[in-house]
Motif scaffolding. Structure first.
Motif, short mmCIF file in Angstrom:
data_model
loop_
_atom_site.label_atom_id
_atom_site.label_comp_id
_atom_site.label_asym_id
_atom_site.label_seq_id
_atom_site.Cartn_x
_atom_site.Cartn_y
_atom_site.Cartn_z
N LEU A 260 3.96 13.58 2.41
CA LEU A 260 5.38 13.01 2.94
C LEU A 260 6.37 11.85 1.53
CD1 LEU A 260 6.55 11.82 6.24
CD2 LEU A 260 4.97 10.04 5.95
N ILE A 261 6.81 11.56 1.92
CA ILE A 261 7.54 11.14 0.49
C ILE A 261 8.58 10.26 1.00
CG2 ILE A 261 8.50 11.45 -1.84
CD1 ILE A 261 7.39 14.07 -1.65
N LEU A 262 8.42 9.28 0.82
CA LEU A 262 9.76 8.14 1.51
C LEU A 262 10.15 7.60 -0.37
CD1 LEU A 262 10.41 5.87 2.92
CD2 LEU A 262 8.96 5.01 2.20
N TYR A 263 11.53 7.47 0.30
CA TYR A 263 12.44 6.85 -1.18
C TYR A 263 13.01 5.67 -1.17
CZ TYR A 263 12.10 11.82 -3.36
OH TYR A 263 11.85 12.73 -4.09
N PRO A 264 12.82 4.64 -0.84
CA PRO A 264 13.02 3.67 -0.14
C PRO A 264 14.27 2.74 -0.37
CG PRO A 264 10.58 2.67 -1.54
CD PRO A 264 11.49 4.11 -1.89
N ILE B 114 11.47 0.16 5.74
CA ILE B 114 10.47 -0.91 5.61
C ILE B 114 8.85 -0.88 6.12
CG2 ILE B 114 9.76 -4.11 5.96
CD1 ILE B 114 12.66 -4.54 4.85
N LEU B 115 9.09 -0.91 7.60
CA LEU B 115 7.63 -0.01 7.95
C LEU B 115 7.00 0.57 7.45
CD1 LEU B 115 8.88 -0.50 11.95
CD2 LEU B 115 7.09 -2.09 10.60
N ALA B 116 7.35 2.31 7.16
CA ALA B 116 6.75 3.42 6.36
C ALA B 116 6.26 3.18 4.85
CB ALA B 116 8.14 4.42 6.42
N GLU B 117 7.27 2.14 4.36
CA GLU B 117 6.08 1.49 3.07
C GLU B 117 5.29 0.65 2.97
OE1 GLU B 117 7.67 -0.39 -1.41
OE2 GLU B 117 9.96 -0.20 0.34
#
Length: 233
Positions: free
Chosen positions: A138-142, A162-165
Motif C-alpha cells: 500500500l503506497i500513500l502520497y500525502p 490524514i487518517l491513512a497516513e
C-alpha cells in the motif's frame, strides 16, 4: 505561467479596482460573487493567491480563511479597514500570510503579491522530495492525496489522507481516538463524537475500492487499528 488571484471583497468598487490593477501586471483575477459559499468559487477558480476582507456578508473572512487552509497552502492576504492588533493576530492565527490595512497603495498590494508568489512558486521555493509512505504494497502520497495498491489508484479527500497516513505510520499499534481527533481538527471541543466514526468509515470504504477488505478495525474503548490481512500480488 499566468498566476490566478482570487478577490474576496464585497465592496464592488474596491474589488474591481484591485482586479484591474492586478491584471495590468499580467495576473488573472476573479472577484467572488457568492458570499454564502466562497469555497464554490475557490474550487472553480483554483487560485494561486487569495486577497480577502474581514467584513463580509454571511460569514467573515476568518471563516473562509480557515476553510481554504483545510485544503490549500496558497498565500492568503487580508485587505481590511480593521486596524486592531487582535484583528491582525486572528487573521494570522486562522492561516493568513499577510495583512494590509485600508486605505492602501495599489503598488504595495502588487509588491506583496509578487513577494508571496515568488516565495511559494518561484525562485525562492526550496525543492523538496515528495513524501511516499509504503506498507506491505500500500503506497500513500500525502501531498497528492493519492493512494495505490496493486497498480490501482484512488484519490482521497484531505481528511482521508490524514487518517491513512496516521494508521500507516502507527501500524501495528492501536491509534487512540484522541490522536485521530487532534490530527483532523484544530479544536476537538466542537467535534461531535460520531464525526470521527464517519470519517474512518469513509476511509474504510475507499480502501475497499482497492480490494482491501476490513482494513480498519475498531478497538473498543481505545480507537482504531490498521488490520493488514492483504498481500501485495
Amino acid at each position: 505561467m499566468k498566476y490566478r488571484i482570487m478577490i474576496i471583497e464585497d465592496d464592488i468598487s474596491i474589488a474591481e479596482l484591485l482586479s484591474s490593477h492586478i491584471e495590468k501586471y499580467g495576473y488573472e483575477s476573479m472577484i467572488v460573487d457568492n458570499f454564502e459559499n466562497v469555497m464554490l468559487n475557490y474550487h472553480e477558480f483554483q487560485p494561486h493567491l487569495v486577497l480577502i476582507d474581514i467584513n463580509l456578508p454571511k460569514y467573515d473572512g476568518y471563516v473562509w480563511c480557515k476553510e481554504i487552509r483545510k485544503i490549500s497552502t496558497c498565500p492568503i492576504i487580508f485587505i481590511t479597514a480593521r486596524e486592531g492588533k487582535m484583528d491582525q493576530i486572528m487573521a494570522l492565527e486562522n492561516g493568513a500570510d499577510d495583512y494590509i490595512t485600508k486605505p492602501f497603495f495599489y503598488e504595495i498590494v502588487i509588491a506583496k503579491i509578487k513577494s508571496h508568489i515568488r516565495r511559494c512558486y518561484g525562485i525562492y521555493v526550496t525543492p523538496i522530495q515528495e513524501r511516499k509512505i509504503e506498507l506491505n504494497g500500500l503506497i500513500l502520497y500525502p501531498e497528492r492525496l493519492e493512494i495505490t495498491f496493486n497498480k490501482n489508484k484512488i484519490i482521497l479527500t484531505k481528511k482521508e489522507a490524514i487518517l491513512a497516513e496516521v494508521f500507516m505510520k502507527k501500524y501495528p499499534n492501536v491509534v487512540s481516538r484522541e490522536i485521530l481527533l487532534n490530527k483532523l481538527w484544530d479544536d476537538i471541543n466542537f467535534v461531535e463524537e460520531n464525526t470521527l466514526n464517519v470519517n474512518v468509515t469513509r476511509l474504510r470504504k475507499r480502501l475497499i475500492e482497492l480490494s482491501i477488505e476490513n482494513a480498519i478495525e475498531p478497538v473498543r474503548g481505545i480507537g482504531y487499528r490498521l488490520n493488514i490481512t492483504w498481500r501485495n500480488e
